[in-house]
Design an enzyme around this catalytic site. Structure first.
Site: not given
Ligand code: NDP
Length: 298
Positions: A53, A97, A120
């Protein structure tokens, strides 16, 4: 024999488009999108995702802020970092995460993220917007699947779609996106009766289960489009003792004989997730600054 949907190549095109959008934002508005990624603990797979990422964020010309916290971090410390990132003007997207260690409540952390920076798409406000047709931020993996489907099939109106799996991060948002695209959607799960017959009726099968090669070729209607979200590691003695390989939730070799198009694992849905994350970060910045994201660049 199915067409193999090349998610890796498609994701590269999405990232190129994001890079052009970032260049335009810098030139015309003097601002650079920034993505903060928070990793708690030292899980090897999560560590690889975070490194990828960071790398791809920087390659797109964006700012990347990586925060690595020890495995024994308490919830208050993580929440304080989230609040700090919420207030940081250089950060337009925040990704924590998952999974988090057991002493931290995931729902509390997700709800602490500013919904405008929730790239997200897991915050309840964004979940609500997705389900009511609003312009929120949409979870990356399902949105990546939708993009692959629309690239392959164009208008999805009226198609029968079966989503196998009902998690909050893949199955449910995937079903919402397909419904919004005017598919007739069925969500299947571990209690579903006669899953093979259900799948056989579908023009689109999305597999998001986490069970290696569960969906067989004779479950697939001839010509159907199959999107395999699953990522499973299985033993691969043919590669040598102790070796493993990645497979999806679909028995690829079997299903490709029936399907019209199918995503492979690896190289299908997986690469789309980070590409959409970058795109979501640009979109988050545009939404916060009142810039028309759709008109930014082709
Ligand atoms: P979850 O474990 O959260 O959900 C799995 C779902 O599958 C559940 O709804 C479960 O049903 C259902 N299920 C389990 N067994 C069966 C069965 N025998 N028949 C029908 N349905 C069943 O998984 P996720 O949604 O988080 O992930 C799914 C897969 O996608 C995993 O392999 C994961 O690694 C992968 N993944 C890939 C991503 C990518 O970037 N490509 C991103 C995210 C996930 P029930 O609710 O009844 O228990």
């Amino acid at each position: 024999m199915a067409d193999i949907i090349n998610g890796k190549a498609f994701a590269a095109r999405v990232r190129e488009k994001v890079a052009r959008q970032v260049a335009r934002l810098k030139a015309d508005f003097g601002c650079t999108p920034g993505l903060a990624v928070v990793l708690v603990g030292d899980d090897a797979a999560s560590g690889i995702y975070v490194r990828n990422k960071v790398k791809q964020t920087e390659e797109a010309g964006m700012r990347s802020f990586a925060h690595r916290l020890p495995i024994d971090t308490d919830e208050a410390t993580l929440l304080a970092l989230v609040r700090q990132l919420n207030d940081d003007k250089d950060v337009h997207g925040i990704l924590v995460q998952l999974p988090l260690p057991p002493q931290i409540d995931e729902a509390s952390v997700i709800s602490a993220i500013d919904p405008a920076k929730d790239v997200d798409g897991f915050h309840l406000l964004n979940v609500g917007l997705l389900n009511t047709g609003g312009a929120g931020l949409v979870p990356c993996t399902p949105l990546g699947c939708l993009m692959l489907l629309q690239d392959r099939l164009g208008d999805l109106s009226g198609l029968d779609a079966v989503v196998v799996g009902r998690s909050n991060i893949v199955g449910k948002p995937m079903a919402s996106l397909l419904l919004a695209a005017n598919c007739t959607v069925t969500i299947a799960h571990s209690r579903t009766r006669d899953l093979p017959a259900l799948c056989r009726r579908a023009d689109i099968v999305i597999a998001a289960v986490g069970r290696p090669q569960m969906i067989k070729g004779d479950w697939i209607k001839p010509g159907a489009t199959v999107i395999d979200v699953g990522i499973n590691r299985i033993p691969a003695p043919e590669k040598g003792e102790g070796k493993t390989r990645l497979v999806g939730d679909v028995d690829f070799d079997d299903a490709k004989e029936a399907a019209g198009a199918i995503t492979p694992v690896p190289g299908g849905v997986g690469p789309m997730t980070i590409a959409v994350l970058l795109s979501n970060t640009v979109r988050a910045m545009c939404l916060s600054k009142g810039i028309d994201h759709a008109a930014l660049v082709d």
